[in-house]
Enzyme design. Structure first.
Site, PDB file in Angstrom:
ATOM      1  CB  CYS A 183      11.327  49.112  66.068  1.00 32.52           C
ATOM      2  SG  CYS A 183      11.002  47.615  65.102  1.00 32.52           S
ATOM      3  CG  HIS A 236      13.277  49.352  61.730  1.00 32.63           C
ATOM      4  ND1 HIS A 236      13.473  49.063  63.059  1.00 32.63           N
ATOM      5  CD2 HIS A 236      13.539  50.679  61.585  1.00 32.63           C
ATOM      6  CE1 HIS A 236      13.856  50.163  63.698  1.00 32.63           C
ATOM      7  NE2 HIS A 236      13.900  51.155  62.822  1.00 32.63           N
TER       8      HIS A 236
END
Length: 887
Positions: A276, A824
């Site tokens: 990510c 994230h």
């Protein structure tokens, strides 16, 4: 042993040369056999067959792997002629027959298949070859001792979950064997390496060698539809096709390589396993209009394959392919495997599937693209000259000209600016001015966790009126000793007629005095223990006495024998003009008043006397710091003489030479003659003396700062303007960043100040949320209020000679959610065509209803573009300036 004919004829046994593509590809044997026959590829392969590995049962291995959290599949490769299997693949083998080929053979085979498909079908997109995927698989190979068999292991730690499952599916024999023909020479190299090692160390264990293979899968169609298949085919053609200028006709001009049709760019990127961070950074760059126009155009003519600092253009080719897929018409999300593999090849820190920093990837990617696209083929040598009083404008232009003479690319044109760096020597006041380029600005967050420091100090009285008391103060991280002592004086309500003597305590001694006002407090560690003594201000030049406590203790190093050991915290007091043993005795008893044990009968104190014969026949004892004078004084009193029934005895000592010690007699005069005017007295405590006082508080001094794990802090806020102010603020260099002063000819802890000189068209701002210390790592969740429509940096630009509009508009944000070592990454991107912000969360792309929702405490990297003069901002409802940086 293998015969010489077993070695493949098309490649050497060892890995390919460093300048060549040393990858190996695992392809279906049927696909390879067709290309080998059709293209006339002359290559000989070594046949192998895989069988389940010996040793523990498969079930037992699974149980053990689950316990160790590292599931590993294993199988054995044996030469096919040992198993009476013919090299030609039997038809029943089907998809379980593979060929291991080097990159050059793979390119030839793939080129033949593509040419064959184009000649046999008008619509290439409907053919089998258009649906391909390449999966990197990491193997660990070892040679079974005494045989030609290879043990191959596939570990879950080395591969992503998806690739691990696929590797087990295609390679592990269950139950039928898998046939593999090695045309790359890798297995022969591994075997020869083991044979060369066995005679030297026959007792050594099997060595595992890592082997990464690229599985070329044409058995599963991609999920991108027709347009996605078209782009996948263009991607799998790789750099060899790009370097020949053969692009897909529907997307590119066959002569110039320019994109004719462009999609919306709202295409997500699949997460390959903790990627990510890469997806977030790529989406921000992929929506930078200048870079989009450049990479959708004919950028291949600017590829610099001769730059030794570059990657022979491969990174630029790979990024260009990725960007074109993102801007393909009617495309959907896809896995950026090719780009990830190429990135990891040139930056091994991004190999594997661990979480990384999007800003670190961004820094490497921009620098790598610059070197691959550098228009300067031969970099001239240029030597930086000192300013020598010349105008800043002249010096800055000279530095910038030297930089452009060696660096000229679309990245420099778009993303690089220049700042002014000023260093000042604290002693000779020598000023050094340089002008350096920057690719992005790393701004500190003016959070209390980064701009201030919490310090605890224990304050002692020197008149025996109060006991020790700890005080905690907050001071600037880059502050000095004077600032720290002033804050401590306010905290302890220091009177006007008092002063503080601050020192560091270690092992029961004062090892350092903080007497230099200009000394930076960064030299004080969090684990240190500091004390401060309240002394009369009118007696700054008067001598002081430092009482150091010691007692008899046994230790393992002395095999249980007792010896004198320091304990507690030293006590300090001013000394009168005339000093003798009785004066020292009375001063110490006065300092002990707060520590007196609560007893009704204190008659034991009367036993504390100091009458004995003079030492060495002298009546006066003079304490000097001179080493020779200290060593000339001898103390013939043994341990039995010291261990008397008295509660304590006093000895003169030296800070530099603690032994020999001089016993202090009550009627003897003591003279302080050392330059520091400090008299060091060791107090030897007897057991009966220790019982009369409670000295536990002297043994429990708090540290300067005690970190608390998982401590929650309140949400802090600041403006982007405050971050810029902290960036350009003058501050001293750290002890590890000492500057070599050309005036003093020594390294000095100079003061440094940065100023913005010229700004790029695309301004990338990195918010330094992650902080590191010796023992801890921390992330700052400070909410930074950054302008969206108009960031005015005019007041920060020191170059007034250019009439540039320094107003910027935000168009992308890289976000990080979570803490250190995980979390994230996502990206917010403003779409010029749709006049709307979008949230890019890996493969998921969705619009945002409210523009202000992009302002969060997760903002990590901000992307601004310069607003052109006279052009209106991309907003329909407001024309007011939002930035608070113009105040």
């Amino acid at each position: 042993m293998l015969a010489a004919s077993d070695a493949p004829s098309t490649s050497s046994p060892g890995p390919a040369a460093a300048d060549d593509d040393d990858r190996v590809f695992l392809v279906q044997h049927r696909w390879w056999k067709e290309a080998q026959d059709g293209a006339g590829i002359d290559a000989h392969g070594v046949p192998y067959a895989s069988t389940p590995a010996g040793g523990p049962t498969s079930y037992g291995m699974k149980v053990l792997s689950l316990i160790m959290n590292d599931y590993t599949a294993a199988f054995t490769l044996r030469k096919a002629d040992d198993l009476a299997i013919q090299p030609e693949a039997p038809a029943k083998a089907g998809a379980r027959s593979y060929a291991l080929v080097a990159a050059d053979l793979f390119d030839k085979a793939r080129a033949w298949h593509l040419d064959s498909l184009k000649s046999n079908s008008k619509n290439v997109l409907l053919t089998e070859e258009a649906s391909v995927n390449i999966y990197p698989i990491m193997l660990r190979v070892s040679v079974t001792r005494g045989t030609n068999a290879l043990t191959v292991k596939i570990s879950k730690k080395d591969n992503s979950a998806e690739n691990f499952k696929k590797a087990n599916k295609i390679l592990v024999p269950d139950p039928e064997p898998v046939h593999i023909w090695d045309f790359s020479g890798r297995t022969t190299f591994i075997l020869m390496n083991e044979w060369n090692r066995i005679p030297q160390d026959p007792r050594s264990s099997d060595q595992e060698m890592p082997l990464e293979i690229q599985f070329y899968d044409i058995s599963e169609p991609t999920a991108n539809g027709a347009a996605g298949k078209k782009d996948e085919l263009a991607l799998t053609m790789g750099s060899s096709a790009l370097s020949n200028g053969s692009m897909m006709d529907m997307d590119l001009d066959s002569s110039g390589g320019i994109c004719k049709q462009v999609g919306s760019g709202l295409i997500g990127l699949d997460n390959l396993g903790n990627t990510c961070f890469m997806n977030s950074a790529v989406q921000c760059l992929a929506h930078t209009s200048k870079l989009v126009d450049y990479f959708l155009g004919d950028y291949h003519k600017e590829i610099n394959t001769q730059n030794p600092l570059g990657m022979k253009g491969e990174l630029a080719y790979s990024f260009g392919d990725l960007l074109r897929k993102i801007w393909a018409i009617d495309g959907i999300s896809f896995p950026p495997r090719q780009f990830k593999a190429r990135l990891a090849r040139f930056a091994p820190q991004f190999n594997g599937f661990n979480q990384h920093d999007s800003q670190e990837l961004l820094a490497f990617l921009l620098d790598g693209l610059h070197e691959d696209l550098n228009r300067v083929k031969c970099k001239p040598y240029s030597e930086a000259k000192d300013a020598d009083g010349r105008p800043d404008e002249e010096v800055a232009d000279e530095y910038w000209g030297n930089h452009l003479a060696r660096n000229d690319s679309i990245i420099v044109d778009t993303c690089q600016g220049q700042y002014k760096s000023t260093l000042v020597c604290p002693l000779c006041k020598k000023v050094s001015i340089t002008f350096d380029p920057f690719m992005y600005l790393s701004l500190p967050l003016p959070s209390t966790a980064t701009t201030t420091r919490t310090m605890t100090v224990t304050v002692f009285s020197t008149d025996g009126t109060t006991g020790p008391c700890p005080y905690t103060v907050n001071v600037a991280q880059s502050g000095y000793t004077k600032t720290f002592i002033d804050a401590l004086s306010n905290a302890c309500s220091l009177r006007d007629d008092e002063r503080l003597l601050v020192a560091e305590v270690y092992n029961g001694s004062l090892i350092r005095y903080l007497e230099e006002p200009s000394e930076v407090i960064s030299l004080i560690r969090d684990g240190d223990r500091l004390v401060a003594y309240r002394l009369p201000k009118d007696s700054e030049d008067a001598p002081i006495v430092v009482f150091k406590n010691e007692r008899m203790e046994s230790s393992l190093s002395s095999f249980g024998r007792k010896s004198w050991k320091n304990f507690g915290t030293p006590l300090v007091s001013n000394l009168p003009d005339t000093i003798n043993g009785r004066t020292i005795y009375d001063l110490f008893l006065k300092l002990l008043t707060p520590f007196r044990a609560l007893k009704d009968d204190m008659s034991d104190v009367d036993q504390i006397t100091g009458k004995s014969s003079p030492v060495n026949g002298t009546s006066d004892i003079e304490m000097s710091s001179d080493a020779a004078e200290c060593s000339s004084i001898t103390n013939n009193a043994g341990e039995d003489d010291i261990m008397t029934e008295r509660g304590m005895e006093f000895f003169l000592s030296s800070e530099r030479f603690p032994n020999p010690r001089i016993k202090i007699e009550m009627d003897q005069t003591v003279t302080v003659s050392n330059p520091k005017k400090r008299l060091l007295v060791s107090v030897s405590w007897q057991d009966n003396g220790l019982k009369q006082y409670n000295l536990d508080s002297l043994d429990s001094l708090p540290e300067v700062f005690k970190a608390v794990l998982f401590a929650r802090r309140p949400q802090e806020t600041c403006s982007l303007c405050a971050c810029l102010e902290a960036f350009i603020k003058e501050e001293p260099l750290g002890p590890e960043d000492m500057w070599y002063c050309p005036g003093c000819k020594e390294h000095r802890q100079a003061s440094k100040k940065l100023d913005l000189w010229r700004l790029p068209e695309i301004l990338i701002i990195h918010l330094k949320r992650f902080s590191y210390s010796r023992y801890t790592k921390n992330k700052l969740d400070t909410f930074v209020d950054f302008p969206i429509h108009d960031l005015d940096l005019s007041r920060y630009i020191r170059d007034r000679s250019r009439q540039m509009l320094n107003h910027y508009q935000l168009y992308a944000v890289s976000n990080h959610y979570g803490g250190m070592g995980g979390g994230h990454y996502t990206a917010y991107v403003y779409h010029e065509g749709k006049k709307k912000w979008y949230d890019f969360d890996d493969r998921c792309v969705q619009g945002l209803e409210k523009e202000d929702s992009i302002k969060t405490s997760a903002a990590y990297v901000l992307f601004y573009r310069r607003v052109q003069g006279g052009s209106s901002l991309d907003t329909e409802t407001t024309t007011t300036i939002e930035s608070d940086c113009t105040a």
